[in-house]
Design a protein around this motif. Structure first.
Motif, PDB file in Angstrom:
ATOM      1  N   PRO A 230      64.165  50.338  -9.977  1.00 31.46           N
ATOM      2  CA  PRO A 230      62.958  50.177 -10.499  1.00 31.46           C
ATOM      3  C   PRO A 230      61.811  51.248 -10.202  1.00 31.46           C
ATOM      4  N   ILE A 231      61.868  51.647  -8.885  1.00 32.75           N
ATOM      5  CA  ILE A 231      60.853  52.519  -8.659  1.00 32.75           C
ATOM      6  C   ILE A 231      60.956  53.934  -9.321  1.00 32.75           C
ATOM      7  N   TRP A 232      62.283  54.360  -9.288  1.00 33.55           N
ATOM      8  CA  TRP A 232      62.575  55.861  -9.668  1.00 33.55           C
ATOM      9  C   TRP A 232      62.235  55.764 -11.233  1.00 33.55           C
ATOM     10  N   ALA A 233      62.561  54.592 -11.932  1.00 30.82           N
ATOM     11  CA  ALA A 233      62.188  54.714 -13.350  1.00 30.82           C
ATOM     12  C   ALA A 233      60.653  54.600 -13.478  1.00 30.82           C
ATOM     13  N   LEU A 234      59.875  54.755 -12.677  1.00 28.16           N
ATOM     14  CA  LEU A 234      58.354  54.777 -12.765  1.00 28.16           C
ATOM     15  C   LEU A 234      57.894  56.194 -12.258  1.00 28.16           C
ATOM     16  N   ALA A 235      58.256  56.593 -11.226  1.00 30.83           N
ATOM     17  CA  ALA A 235      57.895  57.564 -10.318  1.00 30.83           C
ATOM     18  C   ALA A 235      58.774  58.770 -10.105  1.00 30.83           C
ATOM     19  N   THR A 236      58.347  59.802  -9.361  1.00 33.50           N
ATOM     20  CA  THR A 236      59.091  60.849  -9.069  1.00 33.50           C
ATOM     21  C   THR A 236      58.887  61.035  -7.427  1.00 33.50           C
ATOM     22  N   ASP A 237      60.033  61.495  -6.515  1.00 33.17           N
ATOM     23  CA  ASP A 237      59.550  61.932  -5.443  1.00 33.17           C
ATOM     24  C   ASP A 237      58.712  63.028  -5.087  1.00 33.17           C
ATOM     25  N   THR A 238      57.950  63.178  -3.986  1.00 33.67           N
ATOM     26  CA  THR A 238      57.206  64.293  -3.971  1.00 33.67           C
ATOM     27  C   THR A 238      57.983  65.467  -3.967  1.00 33.67           C
ATOM     28  N   ASP A 239      59.276  65.252  -3.330  1.00 30.55           N
ATOM     29  CA  ASP A 239      60.277  66.474  -3.358  1.00 30.55           C
ATOM     30  C   ASP A 239      61.020  66.842  -4.648  1.00 30.55           C
ATOM     31  N   PRO A 240      60.855  67.831  -5.339  1.00 29.48           N
ATOM     32  CA  PRO A 240      61.497  68.042  -6.410  1.00 29.48           C
ATOM     33  C   PRO A 240      62.837  68.026  -6.626  1.00 29.48           C
ATOM     34  N   GLN A 241      63.425  68.391  -5.345  1.00 24.82           N
ATOM     35  CA  GLN A 241      65.149  68.643  -5.178  1.00 24.82           C
ATOM     36  C   GLN A 241      65.409  67.188  -4.937  1.00 24.82           C
ATOM     37  N   CYS A 242      64.741  66.273  -4.593  1.00 28.58           N
ATOM     38  CA  CYS A 242      65.079  64.870  -4.174  1.00 28.58           C
ATOM     39  C   CYS A 242      65.236  63.856  -5.545  1.00 28.58           C
ATOM     40  N   HIS A 243      66.626  63.439  -5.834  1.00 25.97           N
ATOM     41  CA  HIS A 243      66.603  62.478  -7.028  1.00 25.97           C
ATOM     42  C   HIS A 243      67.719  61.401  -6.746  1.00 25.97           C
ATOM     43  N   PRO A 244      67.526  60.295  -7.397  1.00 28.97           N
ATOM     44  CA  PRO A 244      68.148  59.138  -7.294  1.00 28.97           C
ATOM     45  C   PRO A 244      69.633  59.442  -7.537  1.00 28.97           C
ATOM     46  N   SER A 245      70.322  60.347  -7.009  1.00 19.65           N
ATOM     47  CA  SER A 245      72.021  60.672  -7.176  1.00 19.65           C
ATOM     48  C   SER A 245      72.298  61.315  -5.972  1.00 19.65           C
ATOM     49  N   PRO A 246      73.571  61.325  -5.811  1.00 18.97           N
ATOM     50  CA  PRO A 246      74.485  61.835  -4.628  1.00 18.97           C
ATOM     51  C   PRO A 246      74.240  63.396  -4.458  1.00 18.97           C
ATOM     52  N   THR A 247      73.755  64.053  -5.771  1.00 20.23           N
ATOM     53  CA  THR A 247      73.739  65.515  -5.611  1.00 20.23           C
ATOM     54  C   THR A 247      72.310  65.879  -5.410  1.00 20.23           C
ATOM     55  N   GLY A 248      71.489  65.053  -5.307  1.00 17.80           N
ATOM     56  CA  GLY A 248      70.100  65.396  -4.648  1.00 17.80           C
ATOM     57  C   GLY A 248      70.045  65.725  -3.379  1.00 17.80           C
TER      58      GLY A 248
END
Length: 293
Positions: A230-248
């Motif tokens: 729910p948080i990832w659907a609204l906002a992004t992490d301050t680290d552009p390389q960090c994503h809600p997936s194992p590849t981040g």
């Protein structure tokens, strides 16, 4: 029989020794005051005294999150020194006792010339966590320090805190010259995924009401944990390389090499971020500079 010249010499020597002794005593008194440090409970050095170091400005577009670690045998003087090194405009604390936050704020002002306003998001009164008399335990939870005044403070306890009461707080303050809604939270402890999912849903519902928001906190979950969706659907992490997936590629923020601490940005552009391991907590300091315009 002494000559008058010898008498004068001895009297002169005594005067010199007396003055030297007074000077030495005065110097020792100053040294003792510096070594002993603040004696007042609130941490103020002396009434009306200037900072020990020249005042410096905060970085107006920098925000920081830090889980203070509690209970931990750590000096609030050291915590304040860590914060002053990076001088953020806004700081979000988790696992914060009101008494510790008060001392940290006073040390930042008196020792480092950094002046902050404070709002509390305490949700638990616990003698074991924060000390105090058994019938007057200290408040425990979150806190936000801001160099600019804060308005519209909100303190919400989650319907289910899990093994310990948890909640979020929110304030409106100035970051990078613009008004921003700032949230600060601490989700349920590890191995309580279902509880954290409900908490993240409650928090996301409030964040969604704002076009421009910063969400700070210890989420007790790695980036690809389902409860953070729910948080990832609204906002992004301050680290552009960090994503809600194992590849981040997300930089760890804890001593056990997990990323649990976040600066989520909604409608705000990240510029640069840093993670700083600290000897004063099992969580690292995470700060980011942003473009809020």
């Amino acid at each position: 029989m002494e000559t008058s010249g010898a008498t004068w010499a001895r009297e002169g020597e005594a005067m010199v020794l007396g003055r030297g002794t007074r000077l030495l005593a005065g110097a020792m008194a100053v040294v003792c005051m510096v070594l002993v440090g603040p004696s007042a409970p609130a941490g103020s050095l002396f009434a009306g005294s200037p900072p020990l170091r020249a005042a410096r400005d905060v970085v107006p577009n920098r925000v920081m999150t830090w889980n203070l670690c509690n209970p931990c045998a750590v000096s609030d003087v050291d915590r304040a020194a860590e914060i002053a090194t990076y001088a953020p405009q806004v700081i979000g604390f988790q696992e914060a006792c009101v008494r510790d936050v008060e001392r940290i704020r006073d040390y930042l002002r008196n020792l480092h010339g950094l002046v902050y306003h404070v709002e509390y998001g305490t949700v638990l009164r616990n003698w074991g966590r924060c000390g105090g008399l058994p019938w007057n335990p200290g408040g425990f939870g979150q806190a936000v320090l801001s160099a600019a005044p804060m308005t519209e403070p909100v303190n919400v306890e989650y319907p289910d805190g899990g093994s310990e009461d948890r909640g979020y707080m929110a304030v409106t303050t100035t970051v990078g010259g613009r008004p921003v809604r700032v949230f600060n939270t601490h989700l349920a402890q590890r191995r309580q995924e279902a509880v954290r999912a409900d908490q993240a849903g409650v928090l996301a519902g409030e964040v969604a009401r704002h076009d421009r928001a910063i969400v700070l906190g210890d989420f007790n979950a790695v980036p690809d944990a389902p409860e953070l969706r729910p948080i990832w659907a609204l906002a992004t992490d301050t680290d552009p390389q960090c994503h809600p997936s194992p590849t981040g590629t997300c930089q760890p923020t804890t001593d056990w090499q997990s990323k649990f601490d976040y600066v989520f940005l909604r409608g705000i552009v990240p510029l640069r971020h840093r993670v700083h391991p600290s000897p004063y907590s099992d969580h690292h300091l995470l700060h980011t500079d942003v473009d809020a315009t």
